[in-house]
Scaffold this motif. Structure first.
Motif, mmCIF file in Angstrom:
data_model
loop_
_atom_site.group_PDB
_atom_site.id
_atom_site.type_symbol
_atom_site.label_atom_id
_atom_site.label_comp_id
_atom_site.label_asym_id
_atom_site.label_seq_id
_atom_site.Cartn_x
_atom_site.Cartn_y
_atom_site.Cartn_z
ATOM 1 N N HIS A 194 -65.673 165.517 156.554
ATOM 2 C CA HIS A 194 -66.449 163.522 156.905
ATOM 3 C C HIS A 194 -67.901 163.965 155.804
ATOM 4 O O HIS A 194 -68.301 165.039 155.557
ATOM 5 C CB HIS A 194 -67.211 164.381 158.379
ATOM 6 C CG HIS A 194 -67.675 163.827 158.973
ATOM 7 N ND1 HIS A 194 -69.699 164.127 159.308
ATOM 8 C CD2 HIS A 194 -67.637 162.756 159.933
ATOM 9 C CE1 HIS A 194 -69.744 163.452 159.980
ATOM 10 N NE2 HIS A 194 -68.738 162.628 160.976
ATOM 11 N N GLN A 195 -68.511 162.481 156.414
ATOM 12 C CA GLN A 195 -69.710 162.687 155.476
ATOM 13 C C GLN A 195 -71.040 162.207 156.491
ATOM 14 O O GLN A 195 -70.447 161.683 157.533
ATOM 15 C CB GLN A 195 -69.671 161.737 153.683
ATOM 16 C CG GLN A 195 -69.041 160.390 154.473
ATOM 17 C CD GLN A 195 -69.201 159.899 152.610
ATOM 18 O OE1 GLN A 195 -69.241 160.824 152.225
ATOM 19 N NE2 GLN A 195 -68.484 158.362 152.704
ATOM 20 N N SER A 196 -71.831 162.203 156.117
ATOM 21 C CA SER A 196 -73.303 162.249 155.994
ATOM 22 C C SER A 196 -73.684 161.596 154.942
ATOM 23 O O SER A 196 -73.446 161.510 154.593
ATOM 24 C CB SER A 196 -73.744 162.642 156.984
ATOM 25 O OG SER A 196 -73.272 163.690 158.029
ATOM 26 N N VAL A 197 -75.524 160.231 155.857
ATOM 27 C CA VAL A 197 -75.728 160.278 154.535
ATOM 28 C C VAL A 197 -76.941 159.842 154.990
ATOM 29 O O VAL A 197 -77.645 160.542 155.844
ATOM 30 C CB VAL A 197 -75.797 158.229 154.802
ATOM 31 C CG1 VAL A 197 -76.086 157.563 153.376
ATOM 32 C CG2 VAL A 197 -74.258 157.922 154.951
ATOM 33 N N ALA A 198 -78.226 160.590 153.880
ATOM 34 C CA ALA A 198 -79.093 161.028 153.341
ATOM 35 C C ALA A 198 -80.218 159.727 153.174
ATOM 36 O O ALA A 198 -79.744 159.532 152.345
ATOM 37 C CB ALA A 198 -79.530 162.249 152.824
ATOM 38 N N LEU A 199 -80.689 159.975 153.540
ATOM 39 C CA LEU A 199 -81.739 158.699 153.581
ATOM 40 C C LEU A 199 -83.477 159.080 152.425
ATOM 41 O O LEU A 199 -83.856 160.268 153.752
ATOM 42 C CB LEU A 199 -82.040 157.701 154.737
ATOM 43 C CG LEU A 199 -81.202 157.074 154.639
ATOM 44 C CD1 LEU A 199 -80.886 155.728 156.074
ATOM 45 C CD2 LEU A 199 -80.604 155.978 153.901
ATOM 46 N N SER A 200 -84.234 158.510 151.406
ATOM 47 C CA SER A 200 -85.331 158.225 151.795
ATOM 48 C C SER A 200 -85.891 157.579 150.215
ATOM 49 O O SER A 200 -85.725 156.911 150.475
ATOM 50 C CB SER A 200 -85.049 160.007 150.764
ATOM 51 O OG SER A 200 -84.625 159.756 149.157
ATOM 52 N N GLY A 201 -87.479 157.386 150.783
ATOM 53 C CA GLY A 201 -88.274 156.810 150.327
ATOM 54 C C GLY A 201 -89.834 156.981 150.336
ATOM 55 O O GLY A 201 -90.065 157.209 151.849
ATOM 56 N N ALA A 202 -90.594 157.205 149.970
ATOM 57 C CA ALA A 202 -91.190 156.560 149.707
ATOM 58 C C ALA A 202 -91.899 157.993 150.495
ATOM 59 O O ALA A 202 -93.235 158.395 151.978
ATOM 60 C CB ALA A 202 -92.693 155.710 150.142
ATOM 61 N N GLY A 203 -91.216 158.921 150.043
ATOM 62 C CA GLY A 203 -91.940 160.558 151.275
ATOM 63 C C GLY A 203 -91.653 161.044 152.805
ATOM 64 O O GLY A 203 -90.978 161.269 153.208
ATOM 65 N N TRP A 204 -90.555 159.268 153.273
ATOM 66 C CA TRP A 204 -90.053 159.476 154.088
ATOM 67 C C TRP A 204 -88.288 160.058 154.149
ATOM 68 O O TRP A 204 -87.923 159.134 152.935
ATOM 69 C CB TRP A 204 -89.842 158.444 154.559
ATOM 70 C CG TRP A 204 -89.346 157.461 155.996
ATOM 71 C CD1 TRP A 204 -89.078 158.052 157.559
ATOM 72 C CD2 TRP A 204 -87.860 157.707 156.534
ATOM 73 N NE1 TRP A 204 -89.030 157.721 158.238
ATOM 74 C CE2 TRP A 204 -87.300 157.102 157.263
ATOM 75 C CE3 TRP A 204 -87.182 157.226 155.506
ATOM 76 C CZ2 TRP A 204 -86.141 156.309 157.879
ATOM 77 C CZ3 TRP A 204 -85.232 156.406 155.824
ATOM 78 C CH2 TRP A 204 -85.399 156.635 157.018
ATOM 79 N N HIS A 205 -87.972 160.738 155.170
ATOM 80 C CA HIS A 205 -86.423 160.974 154.658
ATOM 81 C C HIS A 205 -85.659 160.670 156.205
ATOM 82 O O HIS A 205 -86.494 160.326 157.182
ATOM 83 C CB HIS A 205 -86.323 162.597 155.100
ATOM 84 C CG HIS A 205 -86.831 163.048 153.934
ATOM 85 N ND1 HIS A 205 -85.687 163.057 152.744
ATOM 86 C CD2 HIS A 205 -88.209 163.237 153.198
ATOM 87 C CE1 HIS A 205 -86.871 163.317 151.603
ATOM 88 N NE2 HIS A 205 -88.127 163.695 151.781
ATOM 89 N N GLY A 206 -84.606 159.948 156.321
ATOM 90 C CA GLY A 206 -84.427 159.871 156.929
ATOM 91 C C GLY A 206 -83.001 160.256 156.786
ATOM 92 O O GLY A 206 -82.360 160.554 155.955
#
Ligand SMILES: [Zn+2]
Length: 282
Positions: A194-206
């Protein structure tokens, strides 16, 4: 919403109703019922919330919901409801047509996560997103291609095999950077790969955990997991790894199946983790 170079939208394929014993597995009803009150048939709503990410000129769809290939009996079994239409209508409200999707990430190949990968046209099953490359972990595809007695009803070859045959399904070996700020991370337990998705932009994390934490409470409580987890103790270890990562970064977590808490942040309250809702415009 925009976070640095990332533009993120939740896109819904509707919701279904499932027996609460599915999402909560071995958790006794008196513990989960106050959190997610079941109806008279012991069912709770289960959202089918996918994620749309645009960055670096690419339009990326994460998971594709249940899709349109179910017959009337299948739809009735799931008690499928789409008051605002399904995934394609949700994409349409963002001004997107299926041709606009460059990349589809499947967290895993259970039917409620990749059913919308393909659709039936004149009796043939074809890619719903005709220009897209699809991505899933190679080991997930191997498991899906050789289902066992427990997984046979959820791994439907028509959701992925035509894409593999046409060479559109890219099979990943472990963690993979998909685009700047968009990373597939292997989070084993619900399925082996199973995989999840890590997001990041301009110091923000999702973070899009998918079925690592189907509902918000699954993330806060290590021992709560679904009845369908292939390796429950692996789920527990994977969650224990990600809990501090998410809490320390204040990551916004997008829960695929949680209709009552779709986006939240993991917070420490005393020595316990809790998920606090984030106001999300959709
Ligand atoms: Zn699921």
């Amino acid at each position: 919403m925009n976070f640095g170079d990332l533009e993120i939208h939740t896109v819904s394929d509707g919701f279904v109703h499932v027996d609460a014993g599915g999402p909560f597995g071995l958790v006794p009803r008196p513990l989960y019922a106050p959190e997610y009150p079941p109806d008279e048939s012991n069912s709770i709503p289960m959202a089918l919330t996918c994620l749309l990410v645009r960055t670096a000129g690419r339009t990326i769809l994460i998971d594709t919901g249940l899709g349109d290939k179910l017959d009337a009996a299948g739809q009735a079994r799931w008690r499928l409801e789409r008051p605002d239409g399904g995934l394609l209508e949700a994409l349409g409200r963002l001004g997107l047509s299926p041709e606009d999707i460059d990349l589809v990430v499947n967290t895993h190949l259970h039917g409620d996560h990749c059913g919308g990968n393909t659709r039936r046209v004149d009796g043939r099953v074809v890619a719903t997103f005709p220009r897209a490359t699809y991505m899933v972990q190679r080991m997930e595809w191997a498991d899906a291609s050789h289902p066992d007695a427990r997984t046979r009803s959820t791994y439907a070859a028509e959701n992925f095999e035509p894409l593999v045959r046409e060479g559109r399904m890219q099979l990943l070996h472990g963690d993979t950077a998909v685009a700047p700020g968009v990373d597939c991370v292997v989070t084993p337990g619900h399925t082996h790969a199973h995989q999840s998705v890590a997001l990041s932009g301009a110091g923000w994390h999702g973070f899009y955990p998918a079925d690592l934490a189907s509902y918000a409470v699954h993330l806060a409580r290590l021992s709560w997991m679904t009845a369908y987890d292939a390796e429950p103790l692996e789920t527990l270890r994977t969650k224990a790894h990600w809990q501090p990562w998410l809490q320390e970064r204040g990551a916004w977590i997008f829960f695929e199946h949680d209709a009552q808490l779709p986006v939240g942040r993991l917070m420490l309250s005393g020595s316990r983790f809790e998920v606090e809702p984030v106001d999300w415009p959709g």
